[in-house]
Design a protein around this motif. Structure first.
Motif, short mmCIF file in Angstrom:
data_model
loop_
_atom_site.label_atom_id
_atom_site.label_comp_id
_atom_site.label_asym_id
_atom_site.label_seq_id
_atom_site.Cartn_x
_atom_site.Cartn_y
_atom_site.Cartn_z
N GLY A 34 1.06 -1.58 -0.08
CA GLY A 34 0.16 0.27 -0.20
C GLY A 34 1.01 0.91 -0.12
N ASP A 35 0.42 2.76 0.05
CA ASP A 35 0.81 3.80 1.01
C ASP A 35 0.79 4.27 1.26
OD1 ASP A 35 0.66 3.53 -2.57
OD2 ASP A 35 -1.62 4.66 -2.37
N ASP A 36 0.50 4.15 2.78
CA ASP A 36 1.31 4.44 4.20
C ASP A 36 2.44 4.65 4.22
OD1 ASP A 36 1.67 3.48 7.04
OD2 ASP A 36 -0.83 4.44 7.25
N PHE A 37 3.24 5.48 4.75
CA PHE A 37 4.30 5.80 4.29
C PHE A 37 4.75 4.67 6.02
CE2 PHE A 37 8.04 7.86 6.49
CZ PHE A 37 9.28 8.20 5.36
N ASN A 38 4.25 4.76 7.44
CA ASN A 38 4.70 4.02 8.09
C ASN A 38 4.80 2.75 7.97
OD1 ASN A 38 5.21 6.51 9.69
ND2 ASN A 38 2.96 6.56 10.62
N GLU A 39 3.76 1.83 7.41
CA GLU A 39 3.78 0.75 6.85
C GLU A 39 4.61 0.16 5.02
OE1 GLU A 39 2.57 -1.92 8.03
OE2 GLU A 39 0.36 -1.21 9.08
#
Length: 689
Positions: A34-39
């Protein structure tokens, strides 16, 4: 099967069960796309750990150190590997990373010290060592166990035995890591602090390139909050050498470090399509075809600090001529005096590039106009707008007087003024440092292009000007500079002494090391190379062999008409003995090209290595001596070792020295005329003429 072997076999089984279970657990975790930076950051960390575990399952560790910390009741067995592995469930450290502070004891401890210590983040940790053991594991199988120290027993030579065993292994077409056999003096260099220029003078085969690569891996581990792999760079002499060393860093779990030549990097920074680098292949071939190359004083001068100072002086004059020399008068009765503009430029904008000063001057003049217009209280809003528009147009015309110049055009102008020339739109490698200097002064250094650490291999072929330019672009003067003055075959553009580099950094910012032990070659080959070193007018430090004896060096005279057949016979002999990398080293490109044409009819899978080649594929190769620098082969045949090909000059001594020191196990020297006088006094047990 001895007790040590049984003990380690049991330990390996236990650790592999835990390591494989952890690997299975990691692989079972779903990948995040995905696009979530933390992930994304977490997934990147998990992927790095997966790669670590892949390596750890095959060869989890290579050494064991039983260390008893003061105040503890017993020693703790520490297993040391290329990557640290711990059990997430219990917190147990299964394998200690070779770069961890405690691992330094494994490399530095010789067996003679009673008390030892290492520096940990929490302070100095003292203690004693009860056992130091070398362990070889291949594909999860225990192959070899050697104790180099055991408390209470007389000093063991097991460490030397293990090192000699590793050195005796045949090489493939890539440089290998040495993480399991790092020696004490190598460990000291690898772990040296980051904010100094580490200069390494290393004899041929001392492992200086490998040490520099391991130092990169260590710095990224030790200073992981301050240094990034993407901001590190390795400069090597050519694309083939880069290919040859390409396996080491990935094997150590390090990626994303830039690896290039100075020329390629410089051209990418300059990013000027009108500039073309002159073809160096023909130039190199022509230079080394000659019996004795004349000194190119212009090339040498362009690499000097004196030329850098000259460029700096010329740039100051050119900068003065770029900016307007009159007052700025936007409307009657109001002005910015020329002296004020000069003060802004020379004081307020002093640390900016010329282009940066131009942009800052535009911005300041615009703000000044805004302020001046607002102070015209007698004008209404519409009149102020008209005045502002008029003033900005006057500023545009005023600033248009600033000349737009490219670094290359400026350089051509400076060369012309100094009576030096270059071909239109074509430059030589020695022109790149001054061009970068002008670029830095005129355009500026992009902060994203600054380096956290720079490695320069074969640095004896770098000029002081090149080093000075890289110093400007590197944070904290963090360098690893390595080479061998005895291999300076490009000395016209390089250096004769390391002092010229030390002076650039200053005494407090420089650490100098000598690596005089040669791990590459047998005792007999090192004795032959030392014979040459003794003849240098500038006496060099002789190589100290790690006692690994082999076959005598053979010097053989053959008749010209028998030469090709003799070479073919030698190649077949080396192949029959099982050697994987075999090299025939000639004096010139022409000689090698002619010989290859004759040999390829009978020798299958033979490679002709040329200057433009980007890869080295191993097997049997033929190459000119000047391209062999940096490479190593199981067996080497040097041909045409006669008086004409290798004369008694410093350059020819260096060339022959380079050729001789490429050999790991076998060296054969062949000549048709009288043997070169560089070798007439050399005696070995099996020479015949």
């Amino acid at each position: 099967m001895n007790q040590s072997y049984q003990e380690e076999q049991h330990a390996l089984r236990e650790k592999l069960i835990k390591i494989l279970a952890y690997q299975k657990q990691l692989e079972a975790l779903p990948r995040y796309h995905g696009d979530d930076f933390n992930e994304q950051v977490l997934e990147d960390s998990r992927e790095r750990q997966r790669q670590v575990m892949k390596k750890a399952t095959g060869e989890p560790y290579f050494g064991r150190l039983d260390f008893e910390e003061y105040g503890k009741s017993q020693a703790t067995p520490l297993y040391i590997g290329k990557a640290g592995v711990h059990d997430d469930q219990t917190g147990e450290v299964l394998v200690v990373d070779w770069r961890a502070p405690v691992s330094s004891l494994f490399y530095a401890f010789s067996g003679s010290e009673d008390d030892v210590y290492y520096e940990a983040p929490e302070g100095i940790i003292d203690g004693t060592i009860e056992l130091k053991r070398n362990i070889m594991i291949r594909e999860q199988e225990l192959m070899r166990v050697v104790d180099s120290y055991k408390q209470g027993q007389s000093t063991s030579s097991g460490g030397d035995e293990f090192l000699l065993y590793k050195l005796g292994e045949q090489k493939d077409n890539r440089l290998q890591d040495i993480v399991s056999t790092i020696q004490g003096e190598q460990n000291e260099i690898i772990r040296h602090q980051k904010n100094q220029a580490v200069i390494i003078q290393g004899v041929a085969g001392s492992g200086k390139t490998t040490v520099a690569l391991h130092r990169l891996a260590y710095l990224l581990y030790e200073y992981r909050e301050q240094m990034q792999a993407e901001n590190m760079i390795i400069f090597a002499p050519n694309a083939m050498f880069l290919d040859y060393i390409s396996q080491v860093l990935p094997e150590l779990g390090v990626g994303h470090i830039q690896q290039t030549t100075f020329s390629e990097w410089a051209l990418s920074v300059l990013d000027d399509p009108t500039i073309q680098l002159a073809n160096q292949t023909n130039k190199l071939q022509k230079r080394f075809e000659q019996a004795d190359s004349p000194v190119d004083e212009a090339t040498s001068f362009k690499g000097s600090v004196a030329f850098k100072e000259l460029i700096e002086q010329e740039l100051e004059v050119l900068e003065e001529n770029v900016f307007p020399t009159t007052d700025f008068i936007p409307w009657d009765g109001v002005k910015i005096a020329h002296e004020t503009i000069s003060q802004w430029r020379n004081k307020d904008f002093a640390h900016s590039s010329v282009q940066g000063k131009q942009e800052r001057l535009k911005a300041r003049m615009k703000r000044w106009i805004e302020i001046e217009v607002k102070q015209q209280h007698h004008l209404d809003q519409k009149e102020q707008q008209e005045l502002r528009k008029h003033a900005l147009e006057q500023a545009r015309k005023y600033l248009a007087k600033m000349k737009k110049r490219t670094p290359y055009k400026l350089y051509l102008q400076i060369l012309k003024q100094q009576g030096l020339t270059t071909h239109e739109n074509q430059i030589e490698p020695e022109d790149l440092a001054p061009l970068l200097h002008i670029y830095h002064k005129w355009i500026g250094i992009d902060k994203d292009r600054r380096f956290d650490h720079v490695v320069i291999d074969e640095a004896q072929d770098f000029s002081p000007y090149q080093i000075a330019i890289l110093k400007e672009q590197t944070r904290g003067q963090s360098f690893t500079i390595l080479g061998d003055l005895s291999q300076g075959i490009h000395s016209v553009q390089g250096i004769d002494e390391w002092s010229s580099f030390k002076e650039l950094f200053g005494e407090q910012k420089t650490a100098y090391f000598e690596m005089n032990k040669s791990y590459r070659s047998t005792l007999e080959i090192i004795e032959c190379s030392n014979h040459l070193l003794k003849q240098f007018s500038k006496r060099r430090v002789l190589a100290e062999p790690v006692f690994r004896s082999g076959e005598p060096v053979q010097i053989e005279r053959v008749y010209e008409e028998e030469k090709v057949n003799a070479i073919s016979t030698w190649i077949q002999s080396m192949q029959s003995e099982g050697y994987q990398t075999i090299a025939v080293i000639g004096r010139t490109h022409t000689t090698c090209a002619d010989l290859f044409e004759q040999l390829e009819k009978t020798q299958e899978d033979m490679t002709f290595i040329q200057a433009e080649d980007a890869t080295y594929n191993g097997g049997t190769s033929i190459l000119p001596v000047y391209l062999s620098k940096g490479l190593e082969f199981d067996a080497v045949l040097i041909i045409d070792a006669d008086e004409q090909s290798y004369q008694q000059t410093a350059e020819h001594m260096k060339l022959l020295y380079v050729g001789i020191t490429r050999a790991l196990h076998r060296l054969h020297i062949m000549h048709t005329g009288n043997v070169t006088k560089l070798l007439t006094e050399y005696k070995s047990e099996d020479n015949h003429d």
